[in-house]
Design an enzyme around this catalytic site. Structure first.
Site, short mmCIF file in Angstrom:
data_model
loop_
_atom_site.label_atom_id
_atom_site.label_comp_id
_atom_site.label_asym_id
_atom_site.label_seq_id
_atom_site.Cartn_x
_atom_site.Cartn_y
_atom_site.Cartn_z
N TYR A 60 0.89 -1.14 -0.04
CA TYR A 60 0.00 0.10 -0.04
C TYR A 60 1.05 1.14 -0.11
CZ TYR A 60 -3.79 3.36 0.95
OH TYR A 60 -4.94 4.23 1.01
N PHE A 112 -6.60 20.43 -25.00
CA PHE A 112 -7.06 19.27 -25.04
C PHE A 112 -8.46 19.07 -24.43
CE2 PHE A 112 -7.67 14.58 -23.84
CZ PHE A 112 -7.62 14.06 -25.15
N ASP A 113 -9.44 18.24 -24.94
CA ASP A 113 -11.00 18.44 -24.55
C ASP A 113 -10.97 18.20 -22.83
OD1 ASP A 113 -10.22 15.59 -24.78
OD2 ASP A 113 -12.38 14.97 -25.77
N ASP A 202 1.24 19.89 -20.82
CA ASP A 202 0.09 18.89 -20.96
C ASP A 202 1.07 17.81 -21.71
OD1 ASP A 202 -1.50 16.77 -21.77
OD2 ASP A 202 -3.12 18.28 -22.04
N ALA A 204 1.33 14.55 -22.61
CA ALA A 204 0.90 13.29 -23.10
C ALA A 204 2.05 12.57 -24.27
CB ALA A 204 -0.40 13.28 -23.52
N LYS A 245 -0.42 7.43 -23.55
CA LYS A 245 -0.11 7.80 -24.94
C LYS A 245 1.68 7.49 -24.74
CE LYS A 245 -3.94 9.97 -24.54
NZ LYS A 245 -4.02 11.22 -24.04
N HIS A 437 -19.40 14.57 -26.37
CA HIS A 437 -19.24 13.70 -27.58
C HIS A 437 -19.07 12.27 -26.85
CE1 HIS A 437 -15.57 15.31 -25.71
NE2 HIS A 437 -14.74 14.06 -26.27
C1 LIG Z 1 -5.17 12.10 -23.34
C2 LIG Z 1 -4.97 13.42 -23.23
C3 LIG Z 1 -5.23 13.89 -21.79
C4 LIG Z 1 -6.21 13.15 -20.86
O1 LIG Z 1 -5.52 12.02 -20.46
P1 LIG Z 1 -6.37 10.59 -20.18
O2 LIG Z 1 -5.48 9.52 -19.94
O3 LIG Z 1 -7.28 10.17 -21.14
O4 LIG Z 1 -7.41 10.99 -19.11
C5 LIG Z 1 -4.76 15.37 -21.73
N1 LIG Z 1 -4.02 15.81 -22.62
C6 LIG Z 1 -3.82 15.39 -23.76
C7 LIG Z 1 -2.98 16.17 -24.93
C8 LIG Z 1 -4.08 14.08 -24.12
O5 LIG Z 1 -3.72 13.68 -25.44
#
Ligand SMILES: *Cc1c(COP(=O)(O)O)cnc(C)c1O
Length: 445
Positions: A60, A112-113, A202, A204, A245, A437
Protein backbone atom coordinates in the site's frame (compact mmCIF):
# COMPACT_ATOMS: atom_id res chain seq x y z
CA UNK A 1 0.41 -9.75 -28.16
CA UNK A 2 -1.86 -10.81 -31.02
CA UNK A 3 -5.61 -10.29 -31.00
CA UNK A 4 -8.02 -11.61 -33.62
CA UNK A 5 -10.14 -9.04 -35.44
CA UNK A 6 -13.53 -9.69 -36.98
CA UNK A 7 -14.40 -8.63 -40.50
CA UNK A 8 -18.09 -7.72 -40.58
CA UNK A 9 -20.47 -7.03 -43.46
CA UNK A 10 -21.92 -3.65 -44.33
CA UNK A 11 -25.40 -4.89 -43.32
CA UNK A 12 -24.11 -5.83 -39.87
CA UNK A 13 -22.43 -2.46 -39.46
CA UNK A 14 -25.56 -0.58 -40.48
CA UNK A 15 -27.48 -2.41 -37.77
CA UNK A 16 -24.78 -1.91 -35.12
CA UNK A 17 -24.16 1.81 -35.68
CA UNK A 18 -27.91 2.50 -35.59
CA UNK A 19 -28.17 0.63 -32.30
CA UNK A 20 -25.16 2.66 -31.04
CA UNK A 21 -27.18 5.84 -31.75
CA UNK A 22 -24.53 6.84 -34.28
CA UNK A 23 -22.02 7.30 -31.51
CA UNK A 24 -18.83 5.39 -32.26
CA UNK A 25 -18.02 5.11 -28.53
CA UNK A 26 -21.09 2.90 -28.08
CA UNK A 27 -19.80 0.21 -30.45
CA UNK A 28 -18.42 -3.02 -29.04
CA UNK A 29 -14.78 -3.55 -30.01
CA UNK A 30 -15.66 -6.80 -31.81
CA UNK A 31 -17.87 -4.74 -34.12
CA UNK A 32 -14.75 -2.84 -35.25
CA UNK A 33 -12.31 -4.17 -37.86
CA UNK A 34 -9.51 -1.59 -37.54
CA UNK A 35 -9.68 0.59 -34.45
CA UNK A 36 -8.20 4.06 -34.91
CA UNK A 37 -10.49 5.68 -32.34
CA UNK A 38 -7.52 6.64 -30.20
CA UNK A 39 -3.88 5.90 -29.42
CA UNK A 40 -4.74 6.21 -25.73
CA UNK A 41 -4.13 3.04 -23.73
CA UNK A 42 -4.41 0.98 -26.92
CA UNK A 43 -0.70 0.48 -27.56
CA UNK A 44 1.12 -2.84 -27.26
CA UNK A 45 3.53 -3.29 -24.37
CA UNK A 46 7.05 -4.63 -24.86
CA UNK A 47 8.59 -7.81 -23.45
CA UNK A 48 10.42 -5.61 -20.94
CA UNK A 49 7.16 -4.04 -19.78
CA UNK A 50 5.50 -7.44 -19.44
CA UNK A 51 8.39 -8.69 -17.32
CA UNK A 52 8.16 -5.54 -15.20
CA UNK A 53 4.48 -6.38 -14.62
CA UNK A 54 5.64 -9.54 -12.83
CA UNK A 55 7.92 -7.52 -10.56
CA UNK A 56 5.15 -5.20 -9.37
CA UNK A 57 5.23 -4.41 -5.66
CA UNK A 58 1.65 -4.12 -4.43
CA UNK A 59 2.44 -2.72 -0.97
CA UNK A 60 0.00 0.00 0.00
CA UNK A 61 2.71 2.47 1.00
CA UNK A 62 6.30 2.87 -0.17
CA UNK A 63 6.22 0.17 -2.87
CA UNK A 64 9.43 -0.33 -4.85
CA UNK A 65 7.28 0.24 -7.97
CA UNK A 66 6.65 3.81 -6.81
CA UNK A 67 10.38 4.44 -6.48
CA UNK A 68 11.04 2.89 -9.87
CA UNK A 69 8.55 5.28 -11.44
CA UNK A 70 9.89 8.19 -9.41
CA UNK A 71 13.35 7.48 -10.79
CA UNK A 72 12.06 7.43 -14.38
CA UNK A 73 10.26 10.76 -13.84
CA UNK A 74 13.41 12.30 -12.38
CA UNK A 75 15.76 10.86 -15.03
CA UNK A 76 13.57 11.78 -18.01
CA UNK A 77 11.88 15.03 -16.96
CA UNK A 78 14.10 16.27 -14.15
CA UNK A 79 11.27 16.70 -11.63
CA UNK A 80 12.08 15.92 -8.00
CA UNK A 81 8.46 15.67 -6.92
CA UNK A 82 5.65 13.67 -8.47
CA UNK A 83 2.27 12.11 -7.79
CA UNK A 84 0.99 9.01 -9.56
CA UNK A 85 -2.62 9.20 -10.79
CA UNK A 86 -4.80 6.79 -12.75
CA UNK A 87 -4.79 8.76 -16.04
CA UNK A 88 -4.21 12.21 -17.56
CA UNK A 89 -7.53 13.81 -16.66
CA UNK A 90 -7.01 12.74 -13.06
CA UNK A 91 -3.74 14.67 -13.10
CA UNK A 92 -5.72 17.67 -14.37
CA UNK A 93 -8.36 17.22 -11.69
CA UNK A 94 -5.83 17.08 -8.85
CA UNK A 95 -3.62 19.92 -10.09
CA UNK A 96 -6.46 22.21 -11.14
CA UNK A 97 -8.15 21.65 -7.77
CA UNK A 98 -5.16 23.49 -6.33
CA UNK A 99 -4.66 26.10 -9.04
CA UNK A 100 -7.87 26.99 -10.89
CA UNK A 101 -10.75 28.99 -9.44
CA UNK A 102 -13.89 30.64 -10.76
CA UNK A 103 -13.23 33.49 -13.19
CA UNK A 104 -9.65 32.44 -13.97
CA UNK A 105 -8.17 32.54 -17.47
CA UNK A 106 -5.95 29.67 -18.60
CA UNK A 107 -4.08 30.50 -21.82
CA UNK A 108 -2.03 28.09 -23.89
CA UNK A 109 -1.88 26.52 -27.32
CA UNK A 110 -5.08 24.59 -28.10
CA UNK A 111 -6.31 22.81 -24.95
CA UNK A 112 -7.17 19.13 -25.07
CA UNK A 113 -10.88 18.34 -24.49
CA UNK A 114 -10.51 17.01 -20.93
CA UNK A 115 -8.19 19.90 -20.04
CA UNK A 116 -10.75 22.39 -21.29
CA UNK A 117 -13.45 20.41 -19.49
CA UNK A 118 -11.60 20.61 -16.18
CA UNK A 119 -11.02 24.35 -16.64
CA UNK A 120 -14.63 25.09 -17.60
CA UNK A 121 -16.03 22.83 -14.88
CA UNK A 122 -14.36 25.26 -12.44
CA UNK A 123 -16.07 28.19 -14.23
CA UNK A 124 -12.78 29.40 -15.64
CA UNK A 125 -11.91 30.09 -19.30
CA UNK A 126 -9.50 28.14 -21.50
CA UNK A 127 -7.95 30.56 -24.01
CA UNK A 128 -6.53 29.18 -27.24
CA UNK A 129 -3.46 31.13 -28.42
CA UNK A 130 -2.24 28.77 -31.15
CA UNK A 131 -0.66 30.34 -34.25
CA UNK A 132 -3.12 31.05 -37.09
CA UNK A 133 -1.14 28.86 -39.49
CA UNK A 134 -2.32 25.80 -37.56
CA UNK A 135 -5.84 26.16 -38.91
CA UNK A 136 -4.92 26.17 -42.59
CA UNK A 137 -4.55 22.47 -43.33
CA UNK A 138 -2.78 23.01 -46.68
CA UNK A 139 -0.17 25.31 -45.26
CA UNK A 140 3.13 23.64 -44.47
CA UNK A 141 4.58 24.86 -41.17
CA UNK A 142 6.96 22.68 -39.15
CA UNK A 143 5.48 23.60 -35.75
CA UNK A 144 1.72 24.01 -35.97
CA UNK A 145 1.47 23.51 -32.20
CA UNK A 146 3.24 26.80 -31.51
CA UNK A 147 1.76 29.57 -29.41
CA UNK A 148 1.31 32.98 -31.00
CA UNK A 149 3.49 34.86 -28.53
CA UNK A 150 2.01 38.24 -29.48
CA UNK A 151 -1.48 37.02 -28.60
CA UNK A 152 -0.21 35.37 -25.42
CA UNK A 153 1.58 38.55 -24.43
CA UNK A 154 -1.57 40.65 -24.78
CA UNK A 155 -3.57 38.06 -22.79
CA UNK A 156 -0.96 38.06 -20.02
CA UNK A 157 -0.95 41.85 -19.98
CA UNK A 158 -4.73 42.11 -19.85
CA UNK A 159 -5.54 39.37 -17.32
CA UNK A 160 -2.29 39.11 -15.30
CA UNK A 161 -3.98 38.62 -11.93
CA UNK A 162 -6.52 36.05 -13.15
CA UNK A 163 -4.03 33.69 -14.78
CA UNK A 164 -3.00 30.77 -12.55
CA UNK A 165 -0.66 29.28 -15.18
CA UNK A 166 0.06 28.94 -18.88
CA UNK A 167 -0.41 25.45 -20.32
CA UNK A 168 1.49 24.05 -23.29
CA UNK A 169 0.12 20.86 -24.85
CA UNK A 170 2.98 18.81 -26.32
CA UNK A 171 2.25 17.74 -29.01
CA UNK A 172 -0.86 19.79 -29.66
CA UNK A 173 -3.61 17.21 -30.08
CA UNK A 174 -6.39 19.60 -31.14
CA UNK A 175 -4.48 20.98 -34.14
CA UNK A 176 -3.44 17.53 -35.37
CA UNK A 177 -0.74 16.11 -33.10
CA UNK A 178 1.37 19.11 -34.06
CA UNK A 179 4.65 19.87 -32.29
CA UNK A 180 5.81 22.97 -30.44
CA UNK A 181 9.35 24.13 -31.25
CA UNK A 182 12.04 24.57 -28.62
CA UNK A 183 12.29 28.22 -29.61
CA UNK A 184 8.58 28.70 -28.99
CA UNK A 185 8.85 26.93 -25.63
CA UNK A 186 11.69 29.30 -24.70
CA UNK A 187 9.71 32.34 -25.83
CA UNK A 188 6.69 31.24 -23.76
CA UNK A 189 8.99 30.66 -20.79
CA UNK A 190 10.37 34.18 -21.14
CA UNK A 191 6.82 35.58 -21.07
CA UNK A 192 5.94 33.40 -18.08
CA UNK A 193 8.98 34.82 -16.26
CA UNK A 194 8.15 38.38 -17.23
CA UNK A 195 4.68 38.11 -15.70
CA UNK A 196 5.66 35.66 -12.91
CA UNK A 197 3.15 33.05 -14.05
CA UNK A 198 3.99 29.32 -13.87
CA UNK A 199 4.34 27.27 -17.06
CA UNK A 200 2.77 23.82 -17.09
CA UNK A 201 3.00 21.14 -19.78
CA UNK A 202 0.26 18.77 -20.79
CA UNK A 203 2.91 16.28 -21.81
CA UNK A 204 0.96 13.25 -23.10
CA UNK A 205 3.06 13.06 -26.30
CA UNK A 206 6.29 14.64 -25.11
CA UNK A 207 8.49 12.09 -26.92
CA UNK A 208 6.82 12.69 -30.30
CA UNK A 209 7.30 16.43 -29.74
CA UNK A 210 11.02 15.86 -29.09
CA UNK A 211 11.27 13.74 -32.25
CA UNK A 212 9.89 16.58 -34.37
CA UNK A 213 12.30 19.06 -32.76
CA UNK A 214 15.17 16.75 -33.72
CA UNK A 215 13.93 16.42 -37.29
CA UNK A 216 12.67 19.93 -37.95
CA UNK A 217 14.48 22.45 -35.75
CA UNK A 218 17.90 23.83 -36.55
CA UNK A 219 20.57 22.99 -33.98
CA UNK A 220 18.86 19.82 -32.71
CA UNK A 221 19.58 17.39 -35.55
CA UNK A 222 22.53 15.81 -33.75
CA UNK A 223 21.00 15.72 -30.29
CA UNK A 224 19.61 12.52 -28.78
CA UNK A 225 15.89 12.41 -27.92
CA UNK A 226 16.47 12.17 -24.12
CA UNK A 227 18.71 15.24 -24.32
CA UNK A 228 16.00 17.19 -26.15
CA UNK A 229 13.39 16.06 -23.61
CA UNK A 230 15.62 17.24 -20.76
CA UNK A 231 15.92 20.66 -22.32
CA UNK A 232 12.16 20.89 -23.07
CA UNK A 233 11.25 20.18 -19.46
CA UNK A 234 13.93 22.44 -18.01
CA UNK A 235 11.57 25.29 -18.93
CA UNK A 236 8.51 23.86 -17.11
CA UNK A 237 7.29 24.33 -13.54
CA UNK A 238 5.03 21.29 -13.57
CA UNK A 239 3.55 18.70 -15.93
CA UNK A 240 0.45 16.57 -16.24
CA UNK A 241 0.92 13.25 -17.98
CA UNK A 242 -1.39 10.69 -19.50
CA UNK A 243 0.70 7.52 -19.42
CA UNK A 244 -1.73 6.03 -21.90
CA UNK A 245 0.05 7.91 -24.70
CA UNK A 246 3.84 8.20 -24.56
CA UNK A 247 3.95 6.18 -21.34
CA UNK A 248 2.96 3.22 -23.58
CA UNK A 249 0.71 1.67 -20.93
CA UNK A 250 -2.94 0.74 -20.90
CA UNK A 251 -3.68 2.86 -17.82
CA UNK A 252 -1.73 5.38 -15.78
CA UNK A 253 -0.51 8.93 -15.39
CA UNK A 254 1.24 11.34 -13.08
CA UNK A 255 1.88 14.96 -12.14
CA UNK A 256 5.47 16.24 -12.00
CA UNK A 257 6.43 19.26 -9.89
CA UNK A 258 9.52 21.44 -9.69
CA UNK A 259 8.59 22.94 -6.29
CA UNK A 260 7.86 20.96 -3.17
CA UNK A 261 5.32 23.56 -2.07
CA UNK A 262 2.93 22.93 -4.99
CA UNK A 263 3.40 19.18 -4.65
CA UNK A 264 2.43 19.45 -1.01
CA UNK A 265 -0.80 21.33 -1.80
CA UNK A 266 -1.71 18.71 -4.40
CA UNK A 267 -1.15 15.75 -2.08
CA UNK A 268 -4.45 16.28 -0.23
CA UNK A 269 -6.44 16.17 -3.47
CA UNK A 270 -4.47 13.14 -4.64
CA UNK A 271 -5.39 11.26 -1.49
CA UNK A 272 -9.04 12.30 -1.82
CA UNK A 273 -9.53 11.59 -5.53
CA UNK A 274 -6.85 9.07 -6.53
CA UNK A 275 -5.27 7.12 -3.73
CA UNK A 276 -2.36 7.24 -1.35
CA UNK A 277 0.71 9.22 -2.44
CA UNK A 278 2.79 6.21 -3.44
CA UNK A 279 0.24 4.61 -5.78
CA UNK A 280 -2.43 7.22 -6.65
CA UNK A 281 -4.83 5.04 -8.60
CA UNK A 282 -2.25 2.69 -10.08
CA UNK A 283 -1.31 -0.86 -9.22
CA UNK A 284 2.38 -1.47 -8.52
CA UNK A 285 2.70 -3.55 -11.68
CA UNK A 286 1.25 -0.69 -13.73
CA UNK A 287 3.73 1.79 -12.25
CA UNK A 288 6.54 -0.61 -13.23
CA UNK A 289 5.24 -0.90 -16.78
CA UNK A 290 5.02 2.88 -17.10
CA UNK A 291 8.48 3.41 -15.61
CA UNK A 292 9.80 1.33 -18.51
CA UNK A 293 7.36 2.63 -21.15
CA UNK A 294 8.42 6.25 -20.60
CA UNK A 295 12.03 5.29 -21.34
CA UNK A 296 11.09 3.15 -24.36
CA UNK A 297 9.12 6.08 -25.78
CA UNK A 298 12.31 8.14 -26.06
CA UNK A 299 14.04 5.54 -28.26
CA UNK A 300 14.71 7.11 -31.64
CA UNK A 301 14.11 3.98 -33.73
CA UNK A 302 10.75 3.38 -32.07
CA UNK A 303 9.69 7.00 -32.63
CA UNK A 304 10.92 6.98 -36.20
CA UNK A 305 8.92 3.83 -37.02
CA UNK A 306 5.82 5.24 -35.39
CA UNK A 307 5.82 8.69 -36.93
CA UNK A 308 6.68 7.27 -40.34
CA UNK A 309 3.67 4.98 -40.18
CA UNK A 310 1.47 8.00 -39.58
CA UNK A 311 3.14 9.72 -42.52
CA UNK A 312 2.65 6.59 -44.65
CA UNK A 313 -1.10 6.68 -44.08
CA UNK A 314 -1.24 10.43 -44.77
CA UNK A 315 0.64 9.96 -48.03
CA UNK A 316 -1.72 7.18 -49.17
CA UNK A 317 -4.59 9.61 -48.59
CA UNK A 318 -2.84 12.54 -50.29
CA UNK A 319 -2.18 10.26 -53.30
CA UNK A 320 -5.98 10.15 -53.68
CA UNK A 321 -6.25 13.94 -53.13
CA UNK A 322 -7.95 13.48 -49.77
CA UNK A 323 -7.40 16.65 -47.71
CA UNK A 324 -5.44 16.13 -44.48
CA UNK A 325 -3.67 18.40 -41.99
CA UNK A 326 -0.14 18.95 -43.31
CA UNK A 327 2.53 18.26 -42.42
CA UNK A 328 1.43 15.07 -40.63
CA UNK A 329 1.62 15.12 -36.84
CA UNK A 330 2.84 12.40 -34.54
CA UNK A 331 0.08 10.10 -33.42
CA UNK A 332 -2.65 10.53 -36.01
CA UNK A 333 -3.74 11.63 -39.44
CA UNK A 334 -6.32 14.41 -39.33
CA UNK A 335 -8.65 14.38 -42.31
CA UNK A 336 -10.09 17.81 -43.11
CA UNK A 337 -13.78 16.89 -43.13
CA UNK A 338 -15.01 20.33 -44.21
CA UNK A 339 -13.03 20.06 -47.42
CA UNK A 340 -13.95 16.37 -47.83
CA UNK A 341 -17.74 16.58 -47.38
CA UNK A 342 -18.62 19.94 -48.88
CA UNK A 343 -22.36 19.34 -49.12
CA UNK A 344 -23.08 18.56 -45.46
CA UNK A 345 -24.10 21.67 -43.44
CA UNK A 346 -21.95 22.27 -40.38
CA UNK A 347 -25.09 22.24 -38.19
CA UNK A 348 -25.36 18.54 -39.14
CA UNK A 349 -21.89 17.66 -37.83
CA UNK A 350 -19.64 17.21 -40.85
CA UNK A 351 -16.81 15.32 -39.15
CA UNK A 352 -19.17 12.97 -37.34
CA UNK A 353 -20.89 12.25 -40.65
CA UNK A 354 -17.56 11.17 -42.14
CA UNK A 355 -16.70 9.13 -39.04
CA UNK A 356 -19.92 7.16 -39.53
CA UNK A 357 -19.37 6.78 -43.30
CA UNK A 358 -15.90 5.35 -42.64
CA UNK A 359 -17.29 2.86 -40.18
CA UNK A 360 -20.01 1.77 -42.59
CA UNK A 361 -17.54 1.52 -45.47
CA UNK A 362 -14.75 -0.46 -43.80
CA UNK A 363 -15.57 -1.20 -40.16
CA UNK A 364 -12.92 1.40 -39.29
CA UNK A 365 -13.39 3.40 -36.12
CA UNK A 366 -12.09 6.97 -36.02
CA UNK A 367 -12.78 10.01 -33.84
CA UNK A 368 -14.65 13.24 -34.43
CA UNK A 369 -12.59 16.32 -33.56
CA UNK A 370 -15.21 18.84 -34.55
CA UNK A 371 -18.40 20.50 -33.42
CA UNK A 372 -19.55 17.66 -31.18
CA UNK A 373 -16.26 17.69 -29.30
CA UNK A 374 -16.11 21.50 -29.22
CA UNK A 375 -19.24 21.37 -27.07
CA UNK A 376 -21.58 24.25 -26.33
CA UNK A 377 -20.49 27.65 -25.06
CA UNK A 378 -20.89 27.45 -21.26
CA UNK A 379 -22.63 30.86 -21.20
CA UNK A 380 -24.85 30.95 -24.29
CA UNK A 381 -25.32 27.16 -24.59
CA UNK A 382 -24.97 27.56 -28.37
CA UNK A 383 -22.94 25.07 -30.38
CA UNK A 384 -19.32 26.17 -30.78
CA UNK A 385 -18.17 25.68 -34.34
CA UNK A 386 -14.40 25.10 -34.32
CA UNK A 387 -12.09 26.37 -37.08
CA UNK A 388 -11.65 22.86 -38.41
CA UNK A 389 -13.79 19.76 -38.55
CA UNK A 390 -11.43 16.80 -38.34
CA UNK A 391 -11.76 13.06 -38.57
CA UNK A 392 -8.85 11.76 -36.54
CA UNK A 393 -7.25 8.46 -37.50
CA UNK A 394 -5.16 7.74 -34.41
CA UNK A 395 -2.56 5.00 -34.56
CA UNK A 396 -2.04 2.78 -31.52
CA UNK A 397 1.68 2.28 -30.85
CA UNK A 398 3.27 -0.98 -32.04
CA UNK A 399 -0.08 -2.53 -33.04
CA UNK A 400 -0.99 -2.24 -36.74
CA UNK A 401 1.02 -2.85 -39.91
CA UNK A 402 1.06 -0.73 -43.05
CA UNK A 403 -1.27 -3.32 -44.64
CA UNK A 404 -3.91 -2.11 -42.23
CA UNK A 405 -3.13 1.46 -43.27
CA UNK A 406 -3.73 0.46 -46.91
CA UNK A 407 -7.20 -0.85 -45.98
CA UNK A 408 -8.00 2.45 -44.26
CA UNK A 409 -6.75 4.46 -47.23
CA UNK A 410 -8.82 2.39 -49.67
CA UNK A 411 -11.98 2.76 -47.58
CA UNK A 412 -11.57 6.53 -47.37
CA UNK A 413 -10.80 6.65 -51.09
CA UNK A 414 -14.06 4.84 -51.84
CA UNK A 415 -15.98 7.42 -49.81
CA UNK A 416 -14.09 10.26 -51.45
CA UNK A 417 -15.15 9.01 -54.88
CA UNK A 418 -18.82 9.23 -53.92
CA UNK A 419 -18.52 12.26 -51.63
CA UNK A 420 -20.92 14.42 -53.65
CA UNK A 421 -23.73 11.99 -52.92
CA UNK A 422 -23.36 12.61 -49.18
CA UNK A 423 -25.48 15.68 -48.55
CA UNK A 424 -26.88 15.35 -45.04
CA UNK A 425 -25.63 14.53 -41.58
CA UNK A 426 -27.01 13.97 -38.10
CA UNK A 427 -29.04 15.66 -35.39
CA UNK A 428 -28.75 15.36 -31.62
CA UNK A 429 -31.28 13.29 -29.68
CA UNK A 430 -29.59 13.49 -26.30
CA UNK A 431 -26.44 15.09 -24.87
CA UNK A 432 -24.59 15.59 -21.59
CA UNK A 433 -23.89 19.13 -20.31
CA UNK A 434 -20.09 18.75 -20.59
CA UNK A 435 -17.81 16.58 -22.77
CA UNK A 436 -20.93 15.51 -24.64
CA UNK A 437 -19.19 13.65 -27.48
CA UNK A 438 -18.48 10.60 -25.31
CA UNK A 439 -22.13 9.79 -24.61
CA UNK A 440 -24.08 11.69 -27.26
CA UNK A 441 -27.04 10.08 -29.06
CA UNK A 442 -27.72 10.96 -32.70
CA UNK A 443 -30.08 10.22 -35.56
CA UNK A 444 -29.75 10.85 -39.31
CA UNK A 445 -31.27 14.16 -40.41
C1 LIG B 1 -5.28 11.93 -23.46
C2 LIG B 1 -4.91 13.29 -23.12
C3 LIG B 1 -5.29 13.86 -21.90
C4 LIG B 1 -6.14 13.14 -20.89
O1 LIG B 1 -5.57 11.93 -20.52
P1 LIG B 1 -6.45 10.63 -20.18
O2 LIG B 1 -5.41 9.64 -19.82
O3 LIG B 1 -7.23 10.27 -21.39
O4 LIG B 1 -7.33 10.98 -19.04
C5 LIG B 1 -4.90 15.15 -21.65
N1 LIG B 1 -4.18 15.85 -22.55
C6 LIG B 1 -3.80 15.33 -23.72
C7 LIG B 1 -3.00 16.15 -24.68
C8 LIG B 1 -4.15 14.04 -24.06
O5 LIG B 1 -3.80 13.55 -25.24
Amino acid sequence: MIEPIYRSTREEREKWIKKARYNIFNLQSRQVYIDLLTDSGTSAMSQLQWSEMMLGDESYAGASSFYKLKKSVKDIFGFDHFLPVHQGRAAENVLFSVLVKKGDIVPGNAHFDTTKGHVEYRQATALDCTIREAYDTNLIHPFKGNVDTEILKSVLEKYTDSIPFIILTLTCNSTGGQPVSMQNIKDVRALADKYSIPLIYDAARFAENAYFIKLREKGYEDKAIPEIVTEMFSYADAMTMSGKKDGIVNMGGFIGFREKELWEKATTFNIMFEGYLTYGGMAGRDMNAMASGLREATDFDYLDTRVRQTEYLANRLLDQRIPVQQPTGGHAVYVDATKFLQKVPREEFIAQTLVIELYLEGGIRSAEIGTLMADRDPQTRENRFPENEYVRLALPRRVYTNNHMDVVATALGNIYNRRNKITSGYRILKEAPIMRHFTIELAPV
